[in-house]
Motif scaffolding. Structure first.
Motif, PDB file in Angstrom:
ATOM      1  N   UNK A 223       4.978  76.172  46.065  1.00 27.49           N
ATOM      2  CA  UNK A 223       4.770  74.987  46.969  1.00 27.49           C
ATOM      3  C   UNK A 223       6.358  74.660  47.451  1.00 27.49           C
ATOM      4  N   UNK A 224       6.547  74.296  48.951  1.00 28.89           N
ATOM      5  CA  UNK A 224       7.504  73.803  49.346  1.00 28.89           C
ATOM      6  C   UNK A 224       7.348  72.672  50.362  1.00 28.89           C
ATOM      7  N   UNK A 225       8.119  71.628  49.829  1.00 28.70           N
ATOM      8  CA  UNK A 225       7.959  70.304  50.452  1.00 28.70           C
ATOM      9  C   UNK A 225       8.395  70.133  51.855  1.00 28.70           C
ATOM     10  N   UNK A 226       7.518  70.116  52.799  1.00 27.70           N
ATOM     11  CA  UNK A 226       7.981  70.202  54.078  1.00 27.70           C
ATOM     12  C   UNK A 226       8.652  68.907  54.598  1.00 27.70           C
ATOM     13  N   UNK A 227       8.260  67.686  54.319  1.00 34.20           N
ATOM     14  CA  UNK A 227       8.676  66.443  54.913  1.00 34.20           C
ATOM     15  C   UNK A 227       8.586  65.368  54.060  1.00 34.20           C
ATOM     16  N   UNK A 228       9.421  64.623  53.982  1.00 35.14           N
ATOM     17  CA  UNK A 228       9.418  63.391  53.249  1.00 35.14           C
ATOM     18  C   UNK A 228       9.899  62.126  53.906  1.00 35.14           C
TER      19      UNK A 228
ATOM     20  N   UNK B 257       3.598  73.708  51.792  1.00 35.20           N
ATOM     21  CA  UNK B 257       3.437  75.265  52.252  1.00 35.20           C
ATOM     22  C   UNK B 257       2.831  75.800  50.857  1.00 35.20           C
ATOM     23  N   UNK B 258       1.741  76.313  50.572  1.00 31.56           N
ATOM     24  CA  UNK B 258       1.583  76.853  49.140  1.00 31.56           C
ATOM     25  C   UNK B 258       0.710  78.535  49.448  1.00 31.56           C
ATOM     26  N   UNK B 259       1.434  79.305  48.566  1.00 30.68           N
ATOM     27  CA  UNK B 259       0.668  80.568  48.486  1.00 30.68           C
ATOM     28  C   UNK B 259       0.294  80.657  47.015  1.00 30.68           C
ATOM     29  N   UNK B 260      -0.857  81.164  46.728  1.00 31.26           N
ATOM     30  CA  UNK B 260      -1.487  81.379  45.620  1.00 31.26           C
ATOM     31  C   UNK B 260      -1.544  82.941  45.161  1.00 31.26           C
TER      32      UNK B 260
ATOM     33  N   UNK C 207      -8.751  70.912  37.809  1.00 31.73           N
ATOM     34  CA  UNK C 207      -8.943  70.100  39.157  1.00 31.73           C
ATOM     35  C   UNK C 207      -7.609  69.875  39.790  1.00 31.73           C
ATOM     36  N   UNK C 208      -6.794  70.890  39.777  1.00 33.69           N
ATOM     37  CA  UNK C 208      -5.422  70.950  40.162  1.00 33.69           C
ATOM     38  C   UNK C 208      -5.515  71.101  41.810  1.00 33.69           C
ATOM     39  N   UNK C 209      -4.442  71.058  42.573  1.00 34.75           N
ATOM     40  CA  UNK C 209      -4.530  71.356  44.213  1.00 34.75           C
ATOM     41  C   UNK C 209      -4.718  72.816  44.211  1.00 34.75           C
ATOM     42  N   UNK C 210      -5.647  73.297  45.101  1.00 42.83           N
ATOM     43  CA  UNK C 210      -5.728  74.644  45.530  1.00 42.83           C
ATOM     44  C   UNK C 210      -6.468  75.343  44.505  1.00 42.83           C
TER      45      UNK C 210
ATOM     46  N   UNK D 280      -7.164  84.247  45.097  1.00 41.39           N
ATOM     47  CA  UNK D 280      -5.891  84.547  45.215  1.00 41.39           C
ATOM     48  C   UNK D 280      -5.503  85.092  46.443  1.00 41.39           C
ATOM     49  N   UNK D 281      -3.908  85.276  46.692  1.00 39.68           N
ATOM     50  CA  UNK D 281      -3.572  85.666  47.703  1.00 39.68           C
ATOM     51  C   UNK D 281      -4.031  84.868  49.141  1.00 39.68           C
ATOM     52  N   UNK D 282      -4.235  83.560  48.613  1.00 40.52           N
ATOM     53  CA  UNK D 282      -4.529  82.414  49.653  1.00 40.52           C
ATOM     54  C   UNK D 282      -3.081  81.720  49.987  1.00 40.52           C
ATOM     55  N   UNK D 283      -2.964  81.374  51.321  1.00 45.34           N
ATOM     56  CA  UNK D 283      -1.733  80.469  51.818  1.00 45.34           C
ATOM     57  C   UNK D 283      -2.189  79.314  52.526  1.00 45.34           C
ATOM     58  N   UNK D 284      -1.730  78.273  52.382  1.00 50.19           N
ATOM     59  CA  UNK D 284      -2.181  77.123  53.321  1.00 50.19           C
ATOM     60  C   UNK D 284      -1.045  76.333  53.808  1.00 50.19           C
ATOM     61  N   UNK D 285      -0.928  75.836  54.789  1.00 53.88           N
ATOM     62  CA  UNK D 285      -0.388  74.400  55.380  1.00 53.88           C
ATOM     63  C   UNK D 285      -1.168  73.360  55.186  1.00 53.88           C
ATOM     64  N   UNK D 286      -0.594  72.306  54.369  1.00 53.17           N
ATOM     65  CA  UNK D 286      -1.489  70.861  53.954  1.00 53.17           C
ATOM     66  C   UNK D 286      -0.944  69.893  54.111  1.00 53.17           C
TER      67      UNK D 286
END
Length: 252
Positions: A7-12, A44-47, A57-60, A65-71
């Protein structure tokens, strides 16, 4: 189960770097004034790998597998208003991954309450949709919430907000020790669906020049009445922490 989630934190976006906490503080506003606030977090997450049974019940967790997402993980839109020295109100809309029937992102009312300050010495009365003591005390200490949910939140053992009435205050003017007592529906942002109310209680104290913190929480709720027996649920939580000049250490 082995799962690695990158996970990469994009904006705060907030007034300070207090991640995923309440963005506004009505106590610093002058009587007759208000304040809008905004707080947002993106991912941004890549599983790489996950439990194929998808029991979490965690996110994503439900993604392959090999799933990526901007969220967009969380958005707060709030307004606080101070009417006079005695009364103030807060309103907060929140998006925390919520979707409507068409899978569109949607908001829900997280906070909508009125506070009567100093209803008696060092104590305030709060009515409406408010933060429960289950997480509030220790999250203020940490100054942030981790990217993933806490255990009590993830497993739906506790709720962060509820509709009800609460009395909270300090046992001394310096705030070295305090409490919160609350009676709520026990349903969070959802409407009440039973005859019973959930009772919350919190007590905290700060020792050794207010560096060592003890935070005790409990809640109790009757669930339903059956022939010959009564069903109920109770949660007990203890937090211990030592507050360093730059960061706290501890556990719950």
């Amino acid at each position: 189960m082995i799962r690695i989630l990158a996970c990469l934190l994009l904006s705060v976006l907030s007034n300070g770097l207090t991640a995923q906490s309440r963005p506004a503080d009505s106590s610093v506003l002058l009587p007759g004034t208000g304040k809008f606030s905004f707080l947002g977090f993106g991912d941004y997450a890549f599983k790489i790998h996950g439990d194929s049974s998808r029991r979490s019940t965690t996110n994503y967790y439900g993604q392959q597998n090999n799933y990526s997402v901007f969220d967009i993980r969380r958005i707060y839109l709030g307004y606080d208003h101070v009417f006079d020295k005695k009364f103030s109100a807060e309103f907060l809309l929140s998006h925390e991954g919520n979707l409507d029937a068409s899978d569109n992102r949607t908001f829900f009312i997280k906070l909508a309450n009125v506070k009567w300050k100093n209803i008696f010495k060092n104590s305030d009365l709060v009515m409406g949709d408010m933060a429960t003591p289950t997480f509030a005390g220790m999250e203020r200490l940490w100054g942030y919430r981790s990217i993933e949910k806490t255990i009590t939140d993830m497993r739906a053992i506790g709720i962060s907000n509820d509709v009800g009435i609460a009395l909270k205050g300090r046992f001394d003017s310096a705030g070295r020790s305090g409490y919160m007592l609350m009676a709520g529906n026990g349903r969070g942002q959802k409407p009440e669906n039973n005859l019973f109310k959930k009772i919350y209680a919190n007590w905290y104290t700060k020792l050794f020049n207010q560096r060592f913190i003890i935070d005790v929480n409990m809640d109790f709720e009757r669930l339903q009445q059956q022939t010959g027996r009564s069903l109920s649920k109770a949660t007990y939580k203890l937090g211990l922490a030592y507050q360093q000049p730059t960061y706290p250490v501890g556990f719950e």
